[in-house]
Design an enzyme around this catalytic site. Structure first.
Site, PDB file in Angstrom:
ATOM      1  N   ALA A   1     -74.351 -41.692  22.938  1.00 32.49           N
ATOM      2  CA  ALA A   1     -75.352 -40.741  22.432  1.00 32.49           C
ATOM      3  C   ALA A   1     -74.965 -40.203  21.050  1.00 32.49           C
ATOM      4  CB  ALA A   1     -75.532 -39.585  23.419  1.00 32.49           C
TER       5      ALA A   1
ATOM      6  N   PHE B   1     -79.602 -37.591  26.021  1.00 31.81           N
ATOM      7  CA  PHE B   1     -80.001 -38.518  24.956  1.00 31.81           C
ATOM      8  C   PHE B   1     -81.080 -37.929  24.038  1.00 31.81           C
ATOM      9  CE2 PHE B   1     -78.801 -42.023  28.073  1.00 31.81           C
ATOM     10  CZ  PHE B   1     -77.765 -42.533  27.303  1.00 31.81           C
TER      11      PHE B   1
ATOM     12  N   SER C   1     -70.352 -36.779  25.959  1.00 30.10           N
ATOM     13  CA  SER C   1     -71.668 -37.253  25.498  1.00 30.10           C
ATOM     14  C   SER C   1     -72.198 -38.232  26.532  1.00 30.10           C
ATOM     15  CB  SER C   1     -71.531 -37.983  24.160  1.00 30.10           C
ATOM     16  OG  SER C   1     -71.033 -39.304  24.370  1.00 30.10           O
ATOM     17  N   ASP C   2     -73.512 -38.464  26.529  1.00 27.41           N
ATOM     18  CA  ASP C   2     -73.992 -39.606  27.307  1.00 27.41           C
ATOM     19  C   ASP C   2     -73.594 -40.872  26.537  1.00 27.41           C
ATOM     20  OD1 ASP C   2     -75.090 -41.201  29.234  1.00 27.41           O
ATOM     21  OD2 ASP C   2     -76.954 -40.096  29.400  1.00 27.41           O
ATOM     22  N   TRP C   3     -73.765 -41.967  27.202  1.00 30.84           N
ATOM     23  CA  TRP C   3     -73.330 -43.294  26.723  1.00 30.84           C
ATOM     24  C   TRP C   3     -73.825 -43.555  25.275  1.00 30.84           C
ATOM     25  CZ3 TRP C   3     -70.948 -47.211  29.812  1.00 30.84           C
ATOM     26  CH2 TRP C   3     -70.966 -48.498  29.266  1.00 30.84           C
TER      27      TRP C   3
END
Ligand code: BGC
Length: 752
Positions: free
Chosen positions: A299, A264, A295-297
């Site tokens: 992001a 993030f 990707s992160d959630w």
């Protein structure tokens, strides 16, 4: 022409880079080529999109579920997270491979961090075992349970180095050290993916549907967030990035990790999900990674709020160009990639490359051969929470416990003790000790501390339980009962700490003290004069200076998972001799943070009796408990530290040996630790760096010689020109039971 030259130059760099991961399988690559050739832009964007379904086999029919089914049919979903269960994963898979035009299977991911149903100790605790075989084994069990329930991919291991205990996610990783972190990262990847994941031996997929794809996260430097505030800004040098934060990721890639997750945070102005230097320059070009990055959630969506893109379309373009292949939950790839290609804003070849990487992992998982190979109800029934898995959880929990203090051998307690008070808000807790990110862990499978203690003591022992207070809150209403219990008893086991929700994501704390009125409870109980054993349950180092001074015995148990009570009882009553060592420094107060063992010397090294040195005037400069620290019920003595050479060339290795004697009265395990210090360099070096460790078992009275090999790799550093070299000069070598209590020797590296 210019473009061609550039492409050629990139190819050349790629060709000379030593590839950490194995060469690609040409047959599979051809199949991928022909799939990509048939796909529409929308279908390509679909493969790069992941959605959180939030469903399992018991989910009722709902508009949301039908919507996901429709999306799968239309080729808009490459992956789901948070969908598990044989029935539902197979049904969605059926729609994908039978009803969608391209018939490409879906990959199902979930956060399987420290166990699925059999919950093991949190990763920070397992790192305290300093036992990579154990960590690997537990990850393999988690993979077996998760894969039987339809899961093919875990968002683990979390390999972020964490040096700020205020950051709640310190609980999810292996602590502060790049070497220990790298060993643990590789062990977990091997455990989740199995040994054969990266050894296809002409096969298209790896052997077994009992292992799952790993995802090293969060790439990168997420743990260096300013002030320990989750998601916060990171501003570190390229040197610190490469020497401290990247090694565990590199180790994970070398161990064959199939995926990574972008973090993030930003680093020096560039958010990871838009960071081409990181995602392509280092990861692909330098390390030869050929898996994919998710990707992160959301992001990618958050790039806009970071202030690096004007709108969602630009965020999608930045991320795909950087090398982020899959958009978790953001929908931006699905929405914008086709349009961006059509408008000439991104090249279709970039999209194709991302699709290729995703499909490559689907082939490796064997999903094209048999889309239903994961999810096996029979195996699920037979294996989940089975006796060998529970035995592994007990073994892991025992080895994760760190004995911090044991004055006058208060511990182990006698099983024949007449009256024992068991006090504290976590003493009979079955929920919090599963820790954050507990998979499908269920409190009903947990042995609480009180239950474990009751089983361990003699039938004649009287146990008086009192909660005393809550974890949080100001009420001292329970103090009276707790005091009465303590007064009636021969000893007190006092179980205090944090709730599970106080660590993990978005759980940063500004204080490291025991929350609520727990410290007051500890003080009140201590005043009774009864021998007190303090058991801590927590997801981060706590500032327990008062306790460390006044309470005779302290046991750090972190969050130990389903077998907590049995493991604790084994340690408290001496069935198991504690062997855990801290993977992270314990500060005296939060004001000392950041405090870690491999710091630089400065021009004015801390000296508590000299004013103009690097220290605080109101605190000793040392930590409360140093890195690598942990006591045993026996005593280990180190002697005879020796090297096989006094001088070596930069290309040589040197071997180091030390004798370790069990000089106490019990058998036990010890983690022998090896550190070095590169005395002078073209840039400054840490005062100490861990370079090896071995966990050994010694019978009472036994002596063993422990040997380590220091290779050019372990002696190397990034020089003033950022080149990895071994610089000539004197190296100190330290070996011992923790980072402070060590024997010392030295040798010299001489130029050829
Ligand atoms: C976390 C990740 C996790 C993801 C999916 C995010 O909020 O930062 O670590 O894997 O959610 O659950």
């Amino acid at each position: 022409m210019k473009k061609l030259i550039r492409i050629f130059a990139i190819a050349l760099v790629a060709a000379v880079t030593t590839h950490a991961q194995l060469p690609l399988n040409p047959k599979v690559e051809q199949k991928i080529d022909s799939l990509i050739a048939k796909m529409t832009l929308d279908e390509k964007a679909g493969q790069l999109s992941q959605y959180s379904g939030g469903m399992d086999d018991n989910s009722p029919e709902s508009p949301e579920k039908s919507n996901y089914e429709m999306m799968v049919k239309e080729g808009k979903v490459g992956s789901f997270l948070n969908v598990h269960g044989v029935k539902i994963t197979h049904e969605l898979q059926r729609i994908a491979v039978e009803e969608s035009r391209m018939k490409i299977p879906i990959i199902f991911g979930l956060d399987v961090i420290h166990g699925y149903r059999t919950v093991f100790p949190i990763p920070l605790a397992e790192a305290s075992s300093w036992n990579p075989d154990l960590v690997e084994h537990d990850a393999s069990i988690a993979a077996r349970e998760a894969s039987a329930d339809g899961i093919q991919w875990t968002f683990a291991p979390m390999v972020d180095i964490a040096r700020d205990p205020r950051w709640g996610r310190i609980a999810e990783g292996s602590g502060e050290d790049p070497y220990l972190g790298s060993v643990m990262a590789a062990a977990r990847v091997r455990g989740f993916q199995g040994e054969n994941f990266d050894q296809p031996k002409n096969r298209e997929a790896f052997d077994s549907a009992t292992t799952i794809l790993a995802c090293a996260k969060h790439f990168a430097a997420y743990g260096a967030a300013e002030g320990g505030r989750d998601y916060n800004t990171v501003d570190i040098s390229e040197r610190t990035l490469r020497e401290v934060y990247l090694p565990p990721f590199h180790a994970a890639v070398k161990a064959g990790a199939g995926t990574l997750m972008s973090s993030f945070n930003e680093i020096a102005g560039v958010p990871s999900s838009a960071n081409r230097h990181l995602m392509t320059g280092i990861l692909r070009n330098e390390w030869g990674f050929n898996g994919f990055v998710v990707s992160d959630w959301t992001a990618i969506t958050e790039l806009h709020l970071h202030g690096i893109s004007a709108d969602d379309a630009q965020s999608a373009a930045l991320a795909i160009n950087a090398g982020v292949d899959m958009d978790m939950e953001g929908s931006l790839y699905l929405k914008y990639l086709p349009m961006l290609v059509k408008e000439g804003k991104i090249s279709e070849s970039v999209v194709n490359e991302a699709v290729r990487r995703v499909l490559r992992m689907k082939f490796k998982l064997g999903l094209f051969d048999d889309p239903y190979r994961y999810g096996d109800s029979k195996r699920e029934k037979a294996e989940t929470l089975s006796a060998p898995f529970i035995a592994a959880a007990l073994n892991a929990a025992r080895q994760s416990i760190v004995l911090l203090k044991n004055d006058s051998n208060v511990l182990p307690l006698k099983k024949s003790i007449k009256t024992l008070a068991v006090i504290g808000p976590l003493a009979n807790d079955a929920y919090d000790l599963l820790g954050p990110w507990r998979g499908l862990g269920d409190s009903s499978n947990v042995v609480t501390a009180l239950q474990g203690i009751k089983k361990a003591v003699s039938q004649k022992t009287k146990i008086i339980y009192a909660r005393g207070c809550d974890i949080l809150g100001n009420s001292k209403a329970g103090f009276n009962d707790a005091l009465a219990a303590a007064k009636k008893s021969d000893a007190v086991i006092l179980v205090v700490g944090e709730s599970a929700a106080m660590s993990g994501e978005a759980s940063s704390r500004s204080s490291l003290d025991l929350p609520g009125v727990q410290e007051e409870l500890v003080k009140a109980i201590s005043e009774t004069g009864k021998p007190v054993v303090l058991v801590l349950m927590n997801g981060r180092p706590l500032s327990i200076s008062w306790e460390a001074e006044h309470v005779p015995a302290i046991v750090e148990s972190w969050f130990l998972g389903v077998q907590t009570g049995n493991a604790l009882a084994d340690v408290l009553f001496g069935n198991y001799n504690p062997s855990g060592k801290l993977p992270v420094t314990f500060p005296r107060t939060v004001g000392q943070v950041p405090i870690y063992y491999d710091h630089k010397n400065t021009g004015r090294p801390a000296n508590d009796t000299v004013k103009y040195t690097s220290r605080y005037i109101d605190l000793p400069s040392t930590p409360l408990f140093p890195f690598g620290y942990g006591l045993s019920y026996t005593k280990f003595e180190y002697s005879g530290l020796r090297l096989n050479a006094e001088k070596i060339f930069p290309t040589d290795s040197i071997s180091v040996s030390v004798d370790v004697k069990n000089a106490g009265a019990r058998d036990g395990e010890e983690v022998a630790q090896l550190y070095i210090r590169d005395e002078y360099g073209s840039v400054t070096r840490p005062v100490e760096e861990l370079k090896g460790f071995k966990k050994i078992f010694l019978k009472k009275g036994e002596t063993k010689t422990v040997s380590f090999l220091l290779t050019p790799e372990s002696l190397s550093m990034l020089n003033i020109n950022m080149k990895k070299v071994v610089e000539p000069g004197v190296f100190k070598v330290f070996a011992g039971t923790n980072s402070v209590d060590v024997k010392e020797a030295s040798f010299e590296v001489v130029a050829k």
